[in-house]
Design a protein around this motif. Structure first.
Motif, PDB file in Angstrom:
ATOM      1  N   ALA A 163       0.590  -1.367   0.054  1.00  0.00           N
ATOM      2  CA  ALA A 163       0.139  -0.296  -0.449  1.00  0.00           C
ATOM      3  C   ALA A 163       0.909   1.300   0.138  1.00  0.00           C
ATOM      4  O   ALA A 163       0.395   2.325  -0.540  1.00  0.00           O
ATOM      5  N   ALA A 164       1.739   1.244   0.928  1.00  0.00           N
ATOM      6  CA  ALA A 164       2.648   2.179   1.106  1.00  0.00           C
ATOM      7  C   ALA A 164       3.365   2.962  -0.263  1.00  0.00           C
ATOM      8  O   ALA A 164       3.677   3.808  -0.854  1.00  0.00           O
ATOM      9  N   GLY A 165       3.937   1.580  -1.005  1.00  0.00           N
ATOM     10  CA  GLY A 165       4.516   1.265  -2.426  1.00  0.00           C
ATOM     11  C   GLY A 165       3.740   1.617  -3.560  1.00  0.00           C
ATOM     12  O   GLY A 165       4.060   2.996  -4.408  1.00  0.00           O
ATOM     13  N   LEU A 166       2.454   1.712  -3.147  1.00  0.00           N
ATOM     14  CA  LEU A 166       1.173   2.146  -4.420  1.00  0.00           C
ATOM     15  C   LEU A 166       1.413   3.455  -4.268  1.00  0.00           C
ATOM     16  O   LEU A 166       0.522   4.558  -5.218  1.00  0.00           O
ATOM     17  N   ALA A 167       1.321   4.174  -3.005  1.00  0.00           N
ATOM     18  CA  ALA A 167       0.607   5.454  -3.217  1.00  0.00           C
ATOM     19  C   ALA A 167       1.860   5.937  -3.445  1.00  0.00           C
ATOM     20  O   ALA A 167       1.843   7.022  -3.734  1.00  0.00           O
ATOM     21  N   LEU A 168       2.464   5.955  -3.098  1.00  0.00           N
ATOM     22  CA  LEU A 168       4.272   6.263  -4.117  1.00  0.00           C
ATOM     23  C   LEU A 168       4.105   5.979  -5.121  1.00  0.00           C
ATOM     24  O   LEU A 168       4.373   7.302  -5.310  1.00  0.00           O
ATOM     25  N   SER A 169       4.210   5.495  -5.261  1.00  0.00           N
ATOM     26  CA  SER A 169       3.655   5.303  -6.796  1.00  0.00           C
ATOM     27  C   SER A 169       2.967   6.281  -7.931  1.00  0.00           C
ATOM     28  O   SER A 169       2.837   6.826  -8.577  1.00  0.00           O
ATOM     29  N   PHE A 170       1.864   6.646  -6.888  1.00  0.00           N
ATOM     30  CA  PHE A 170       1.073   7.733  -7.807  1.00  0.00           C
ATOM     31  C   PHE A 170       1.616   8.622  -7.075  1.00  0.00           C
ATOM     32  O   PHE A 170       1.171   9.587  -7.802  1.00  0.00           O
ATOM     33  N   LEU A 171       2.008   8.698  -6.267  1.00  0.00           N
ATOM     34  CA  LEU A 171       2.521  10.565  -5.596  1.00  0.00           C
ATOM     35  C   LEU A 171       3.232  11.154  -6.408  1.00  0.00           C
ATOM     36  O   LEU A 171       4.005  11.898  -7.138  1.00  0.00           O
ATOM     37  N   THR A 172       4.326  10.155  -6.698  1.00  0.00           N
ATOM     38  CA  THR A 172       5.706  10.169  -7.949  1.00  0.00           C
ATOM     39  C   THR A 172       4.792  10.518  -9.278  1.00  0.00           C
ATOM     40  O   THR A 172       5.364  10.882 -10.129  1.00  0.00           O
ATOM     41  N   LEU A 173       3.696   9.255 -10.061  1.00  0.00           N
ATOM     42  CA  LEU A 173       3.247   9.935 -10.689  1.00  0.00           C
ATOM     43  C   LEU A 173       2.893  11.159 -11.131  1.00  0.00           C
ATOM     44  O   LEU A 173       2.988  12.157 -11.924  1.00  0.00           O
ATOM     45  N   GLY A 174       2.138  11.131  -9.988  1.00  0.00           N
ATOM     46  CA  GLY A 174       1.012  12.760 -10.108  1.00  0.00           C
ATOM     47  C   GLY A 174       1.793  14.029 -10.406  1.00  0.00           C
ATOM     48  O   GLY A 174       1.255  15.284 -10.731  1.00  0.00           O
ATOM     49  N   THR A 175       2.670  14.412  -9.935  1.00  0.00           N
ATOM     50  CA  THR A 175       4.041  15.365  -8.863  1.00  0.00           C
ATOM     51  C   THR A 175       4.981  15.483 -10.099  1.00  0.00           C
ATOM     52  O   THR A 175       5.756  16.549 -11.058  1.00  0.00           O
TER      53      THR A 175
END
Length: 158
Positions: free
Chosen positions: A35-47
């Motif tokens: 879940a942390a990896g998924l959240a981090l990947s979305f944050l990285t993708l969005g920024t």
């Protein structure tokens, strides 16, 4: 009491064993990490902070894929283990003795001392007894044990 394992009971016992495997402490740590990896990947993708935007776009899918693989592997392993121990057509019984749990499957009989168990989880169709100092479990059809038997096991295992 004895029962004959059929395909339906086998599937339901395997489901309980898979749920047990997917909710163990190590599995919870894995789910949190995913879940942390998924959240981090979305944050990285969005920024747009990723050096390689194409690679970053695949990170959420890869993370979800790892979760799916973990579930499929656990379910498959549980099915295989339960089917190996009690294939369809196996006549199974269980009896609580003063110091041991006796489990019979066709001509095999196991006497397992209560002190060998480290924990117990009761599902809808299976009672799962964790073996001390091991990742192994013993799966007993729930129908073979009364509520009093399970209470006695809980006291003996604790």
């Amino acid at each position: 009491m004895t029962i004959t394992i059929d395909e339906g009971l086998l599937r339901r016992m395997a489901r309980d064993a898979a749920v047990y495997g997917l909710t163990r402490p190590w599995a919870i740590v894995m789910w949190v990490a995913l879940a942390a990896g998924l959240a981090l990947s979305f944050l990285t993708l969005g920024t747009g902070a990723a050096d390689d935007a194409d690679a970053a776009a695949w990170l959420p899918l890869a993370t979800l894929g790892l979760g799916v693989v973990a579930v499929l592997a656990t379910v498959s392993s549980a099915r295989r283990a339960v089917r190996t121990a009690t294939p369809p057509g196996t006549v199974v019984w269980a009896r609580l003795e003063p110091d041991t749990l006796q489990i019979g499957a066709d001509r095999r009989v196991s006497d397992i001392r209560y002190r060998e168990f480290e924990g117990i989880r009761v599902g809808r169709d299976a009672v799962i007894l964790r073996i001390r100092n091991s990742t192994a479990v013993t799966v007993v059809p729930r129908v073979l044990l009364t509520d009093d038997d399970i209470a006695r096991l809980r006291l003996s295992v604790a």
